[in-house]
Design a protein around this motif. Structure first.
Motif, PDB file in Angstrom:
ATOM      1  N   UNK A 159      81.711 -76.536  45.169  1.00 58.66           N
ATOM      2  CA  UNK A 159      81.267 -76.615  43.774  1.00 58.66           C
ATOM      3  C   UNK A 159      80.768 -75.249  43.305  1.00 58.66           C
ATOM      4  N   UNK A 160      79.957 -74.608  44.129  1.00 63.40           N
ATOM      5  CA  UNK A 160      79.411 -73.298  43.771  1.00 63.40           C
ATOM      6  C   UNK A 160      80.541 -72.274  43.620  1.00 63.40           C
ATOM      7  N   UNK A 161      81.500 -72.316  44.544  1.00 59.28           N
ATOM      8  CA  UNK A 161      82.625 -71.372  44.478  1.00 59.28           C
ATOM      9  C   UNK A 161      83.444 -71.586  43.211  1.00 59.28           C
ATOM     10  N   UNK A 162      83.686 -72.843  42.862  1.00 58.71           N
ATOM     11  CA  UNK A 162      84.468 -73.146  41.661  1.00 58.71           C
ATOM     12  C   UNK A 162      83.764 -72.626  40.412  1.00 58.71           C
ATOM     13  N   UNK A 163      82.455 -72.840  40.334  1.00 60.09           N
ATOM     14  CA  UNK A 163      81.692 -72.385  39.164  1.00 60.09           C
ATOM     15  C   UNK A 163      81.759 -70.870  39.048  1.00 60.09           C
ATOM     16  N   UNK A 164      81.486 -70.173  40.156  1.00 57.62           N
ATOM     17  CA  UNK A 164      81.447 -68.710  40.115  1.00 57.62           C
ATOM     18  C   UNK A 164      82.813 -68.146  39.758  1.00 57.62           C
ATOM     19  N   UNK A 165      83.881 -68.699  40.334  1.00 61.51           N
ATOM     20  CA  UNK A 165      85.225 -68.195  40.022  1.00 61.51           C
ATOM     21  C   UNK A 165      85.533 -68.362  38.537  1.00 61.51           C
ATOM     22  N   UNK A 166      85.237 -69.531  38.006  1.00 63.32           N
ATOM     23  CA  UNK A 166      85.512 -69.766  36.593  1.00 63.32           C
ATOM     24  C   UNK A 166      84.689 -68.833  35.712  1.00 63.32           C
ATOM     25  N   UNK A 167      83.469 -68.576  36.120  1.00 60.58           N
ATOM     26  CA  UNK A 167      82.617 -67.653  35.351  1.00 60.58           C
ATOM     27  C   UNK A 167      83.198 -66.236  35.411  1.00 60.58           C
ATOM     28  N   UNK A 168      83.613 -65.820  36.599  1.00 63.56           N
ATOM     29  CA  UNK A 168      84.183 -64.482  36.764  1.00 63.56           C
ATOM     30  C   UNK A 168      85.493 -64.341  35.992  1.00 63.56           C
ATOM     31  N   UNK A 169      86.208 -65.442  35.827  1.00 62.80           N
ATOM     32  CA  UNK A 169      87.467 -65.422  35.084  1.00 62.80           C
ATOM     33  C   UNK A 169      87.261 -65.548  33.569  1.00 62.80           C
ATOM     34  N   UNK A 170      86.007 -65.612  33.156  1.00 61.66           N
ATOM     35  CA  UNK A 170      85.700 -65.721  31.731  1.00 61.66           C
ATOM     36  C   UNK A 170      85.921 -67.105  31.163  1.00 61.66           C
ATOM     37  N   UNK A 171      86.019 -68.096  32.028  1.00 65.07           N
ATOM     38  CA  UNK A 171      86.292 -69.466  31.580  1.00 65.07           C
ATOM     39  C   UNK A 171      85.038 -70.325  31.492  1.00 65.07           C
ATOM     40  N   UNK A 172      83.897 -69.796  31.939  1.00 62.81           N
ATOM     41  CA  UNK A 172      82.625 -70.489  31.762  1.00 62.81           C
ATOM     42  C   UNK A 172      81.736 -69.613  30.886  1.00 62.81           C
ATOM     43  N   UNK A 173      81.129 -70.221  29.868  1.00 60.56           N
ATOM     44  CA  UNK A 173      80.240 -69.473  28.995  1.00 60.56           C
ATOM     45  C   UNK A 173      79.011 -70.331  28.690  1.00 60.56           C
ATOM     46  N   UNK A 174      77.976 -69.688  28.176  1.00 59.47           N
ATOM     47  CA  UNK A 174      76.724 -70.353  27.846  1.00 59.47           C
ATOM     48  C   UNK A 174      76.387 -70.079  26.392  1.00 59.47           C
TER      49      UNK A 174
END
Length: 905
Positions: A159-174
């Motif tokens: 779960x942590x890896x998935x979140x970080x990868x998506x964030x690094x790919x610009x696909x997670x934002x706040x």
């Protein structure tokens, strides 16, 4: 020698024992094998029930279907893995523990986050996973060595890896956006977690005065308390009523604040007054208007939906109490124009039942479009198939209109978001491991994000995370993609769509076992999705606690046995059709199990009698491929042919998830072909008297035993408990495998299938049925044997002893011409029961006239269909051929019936 069976079949006496045996022996554990080709692997994932859950009928249907498929694949030789587990269910579990604390007079805030989380883990260890224990009791053939919990360490890493990868790919934002807010749990919930209920509410017409005193505007709202957060009133730029007012200021009632009139296309001149109040912090459409016009965002409620305006007289009031006070104050100020009843859809939280409050909140989101595009392509290109196919259309409609996914929840139980906020520079660090300092300025004043991830984020990763992702493991190479997902429609978007999106996104980066790049075809989380039916009550009403019609599967299982309940659900599980669960059906299948039990007792008794007569069957040869000799009695060749045909038909039905057809096929074979016909006929061959032909008796007994053993294997996927018990008893506790589930499913042999033998036997059965019916009509005493006269072109010479035994016939007389009463006719034969009792001519005439009318009606329908060019152009060739064949048979029957009537005159 088989073991002796109890006289009465008692499922309660055997089911617990075998359920414990299967788990203790780890019979269904499966490990990857380098020698096993990919095509011989079958994998499926249990839709993870909430850790708070208890078994309901929907679960039992789902698990029954999954178990049938798993057992069938395993018996067909596939390396079969069915992975079980539970979901940590963030909101539901936190609610459970908070209720427990409330009973102690405490709140979670009294414990603090760390102690509260420990308390949840304690609750989970003590109460959680009850549904998996129920699964064990029901005999689900899962690989318990792979049991998971979505908060397990290895899954948490994924779960942590998935979140970080998506964030690094610009696909997670706040960011701050309007979300669905549950004021009871004080967390955001997704659109999918909101249930919309039709209710009758009120619509309030309110007068907003112009600031210059020149007039007013009337607006309509269903939530007058939100006016405290209004920052504008919007009118349509083309609405002539308000052209002169655009840009002017209004005085917001009860507050004294001035707000502008803005022109925006969202305002609909046809709805209400055409003027819309704008509250950007408490309505998603108003939020968009505010963005377009750069309006302020004023939040007026706290997390519990109480007015949060310290300088306001309404401060601290619950939203509904505030509504009443505000309406009264508006009335007193002569600003309340009207109140009308208004039908509306009210959104409520699935978990708490609280009315959802749209609220501006800082949340974490996934940019969903890139993930959705791959997920749409996966289905469009045929890499994933839906059954029933109609659900693919539903899937596409939702996926093509999907919004960004809000993945944060304001809970303490769940996967905490791996982001740290810096108290010095205000920047944020997202990392796989807990950082010691800010990644931007190096300050140690960092605190972790308090939000946790949506439960469905971790569940969406399960098809790959349970096999070791993000590591590249042998399990992942062997078992991913999974083959099949059986689930309900209710989580098609919650879970199924999210697994497809996340699986296609992350697994494209994982090479194949041979090192080659993975394509979308092999990145999908599963090949097929079967959406099972909804289980309703006997009146086809949806089960609900409110209606009081909820059926507890454990109670039904205790009453009738697991096998009978499983078979009821299976026999009614037609794709695309809901199940009206009926105890009377279950009682019928309990009788079916009893029929099988009694058949076993009869067979075992005859094995004992054979042994006493010096006849022994080699039990090790029961599963051999040897077929009855061409000179074997017709019933031996027929039952083996039927067995092979039914095995093939069941296999085809299961491949296409036609569970009801598969269940009915085995039911008709076991009850009809085997018990009602074959067992009665084979009694003729089981002769243990002095001077009897022992070789013939042994041959008959061998066919009987081998057919019964194969039938048990065929039935075991549907009724695992009774078949396990009888199979072990058949081998006197020393079977060739630890379980019938680990044996081979009967493999259809073309050499054993004979349409000629089955046709002959069908004629023989029809002859016996007709003789029995005629005996009843003629009121022949049950024990009295009678002669019959028979005219047929079918060779039945070898079967005449069967007719004599099963129809109580003393003699079969060949005939060329039949006259008088007691005659029955079919296209294959004419038969007359010779009985000297005076025939009731009037009754016989009435019977024949009734048959004649039926034949004439059927022939008229056939003639109409065969004369309809449109029907002939559209109907399948086999259907048309069947109608033509039946029409020719009806010509013969009509002639025979008219002749019989003329003879009675």
């Amino acid at each position: 020698m088989p073991q002796e069976l109890q006289k009465a079949y008692e499922p309660g006496a055997i089911e617990d024992r075998w359920a414990e045996y299967w788990v203790a022996e780890r019979l269904f554990d499966a490990q990857p094998s380098e020698s096993a080709p990919k095509t011989s692997v079958f994998t499926q994932l249990l839709p993870p029930p909430n850790v708070t859950g208890r078994l309901h009928m929907g679960h039992m249907l789902n698990q029954t279907e999954m178990d049938i498929i798993a057992r069938w694949h395993r018996m067909c030789g596939d390396l079969t893995v069915w992975v079980p587990g539970t979901d940590h269910a963030g909101i539901a579990t936190q609610m459970m523990v908070e209720k427990q604390l409330a009973a102690e007079g405490k709140k979670r805030q009294d414990l603090g986050r760390e102690c509260f989380t420990e308390r949840v883990w304690q609750w989970k260890q003590h109460y959680g996973g009850a549904i998996l224990e129920q699964m064990k009791r029901l005999g689900a053939s899962v690989d318990w060595s792979r049991e998971y919990f979505t908060m397990d360490e290895n899954l948490s890493v994924a779960v942590k890896e998935a979140f970080v990868r998506l964030y690094e790919q610009g696909l997670i934002y706040r960011g701050k956006y309007i979300v669905n807010w549950d004021p009871v749990q004080q967390t955001a919930v997704s659109d999918l977690e909101v249930t919309h209920e039709e209710r009758t509410g009120k619509i309030y017409h309110l007068r907003y005065p112009l600031a210059d005193g020149s007039g007013s505007i009337v607006i309509a709202t269903t939530r007058p308390e939100t006016m405290l957060g209004d920052v504008a009133v919007a009118v349509n730029p083309k609405d002539e009523r308000y052209l002169a007012l655009q840009g002017k200021m209004l005085t917001l009632p009860l507050t004294g604040r001035e707000i502008p009139i803005v022109a925006d296309d969202w305002a609909n001149p046809e709805f209400g007054t055409g003027a819309v109040k704008v509250t950007p912090a408490h309505d998603p459409n108003d939020f968009e208007i505010g963005q377009r016009h750069n309006l302020p965002q004023l939040t007026i409620m706290d997390e519990q939906a109480r007015i949060d305006l310290p300088e306001s007289p309404y401060h601290g009031l619950d939203r509904y109490a505030a509504r009443e006070r505000i309406v009264e104050d508006l009335r007193a100020a002569d600003l309340l124009v009207d109140i009308k009843d208004h039908a509306m859809a009210v959104g409520t939280s699935q978990r708490t039942g609280a009315v959802i409050e749209p609220r501006l909140s800082t949340q974490w989101f996934i940019k969903i479009q890139p993930l959705a595009d791959k997920a749409i392509a996966a289905v469009e290109e045929g890499h994933i198939r839906f059954t029933p196919e109609q659900y693919s259309k539903t899937y596409f409609e939702w996926m093509r209109n999907i919004h960004d996914w809000c993945i944060s929840r304001q809970l303490w139980w769940g996967h905490r978001i791996p982001a740290w906020h810096c108290g010095a520079c205000g920047q944020m660090t997202v990392a796989r491991e807990t950082p010691s300092a800010c990644g931007q300025c190096g300050s140690e004043q960092i605190t972790q994000e308090t939000d946790v991830l949506d439960t469905w984020f971790s569940s969406g990763l399960l098809p790959c995370s349970v096999f070791g992702w993000p590591e590249h493991t042998r399990d992942l190479d062997t078992f991913y993609p999974t083959n099949l997902l059986i689930t309900g429609f209710d989580i098609l978007f919650f879970w199924v769509a999210r697994m497809i999106m996340l699986g296609c996104h992350f697994m494209l980066d994982v090479p194949m076992a041979d090192g080659s790049p993975r394509t979308l075809k092999d990145a999908v989380p599963f090949r097929e999705v079967y959406i099972h039916a909804l289980v309703r009550d006997a009146d086809r009403q949806k089960m609900s606690k409110t209606k009081g019609n909820v059926i507890d599967p454990i109670e039904i299982v205790t009453k009738y046995g697991t096998d009978a309940v499983r078979f009821t659900l299976t026999a009614m599980a037609s794709p695309g059709t809901d199940i009206a669960f009926s105890e009377s059906r279950t009682e019928g299948y309990r009788a079916f199990a009893n029929k099988i039990w009694n058949a076993a007792r009869f067979i075992f008794m005859n094995v004992d009698r054979a042994a006493e007569a010096g006849i022994r069957v080699d039990m090790a040869s029961l599963t051999s491929s040897e077929l009855p000799h061409v000179d074997a009695p017709i019933e031996a060749r027929w039952i083996v042919s039927r067995l092979n045909n039914v095995a093939a038909e069941i296999g085809l039905a299961l491949k296409e998830y036609r569970f009801h057809e598969a269940a009915n096929l085995i039911y008709q074979f076991f009850w009809g072909d085997f018990c009602d016909w074959y067992l009665e006929i084979v009694k003729l061959r089981l002769d243990f008297s002095e001077g009897a032909d022992k070789d013939a008796t042994k041959a008959a007994l061998t066919t009987l035993l081998s057919t019964f053993e194969a039938a048990l294997r065929m039935l075991s996927t549907f009724m695992p408990f009774i078949t396990e018990e009888l199979w072990h008893a058949l081998y006197d506790g020393q079977p060739p495998a630890k379980s019938i589930a680990l044996t081979r499913y009967p493999q259809p042999k073309d050499a054993a299938r004979s349409t000629d033998v089955e046709a002959t036997m069908s004629t023989l059965q029809e002859l016996i049925v007709n003789i029995r019916a005629t005996r009843k009509e003629l009121e022949v005493p049950e024990k009295e044997a009678v002669a019959v006269r028979l005219r047929t072109a079918v060779a039945l010479t070898e079967a005449l002893p069967i007719v004599q035994r099963l129809a109580k016939v003393s003699e079969v007389q060949p005939a060329t011409n039949l006259e008088g009463a007691g005659i029955r006719s079919t296209p294959a034969f004419d038969v007359q029961v010779v009985y000297e009792r005076q025939i009731d001519v009037a009754a016989e005439t009435a019977r024949l006239n009734k048959e004649l009318a039926q034949f004439e009606k059927e022939q008229a329908n056939a003639t109409r269909q065969l004369g309809n060019e449109s029907f002939l152009a559209k109907a399948p060739a086999n259907v048309i051929e069947g109608i033509r064949r039946r029409s020719a048979e009806l010509d013969i029957l009509l002639e025979k019936t008219r002749t019989a009537l003329n003879q009675l005159v």
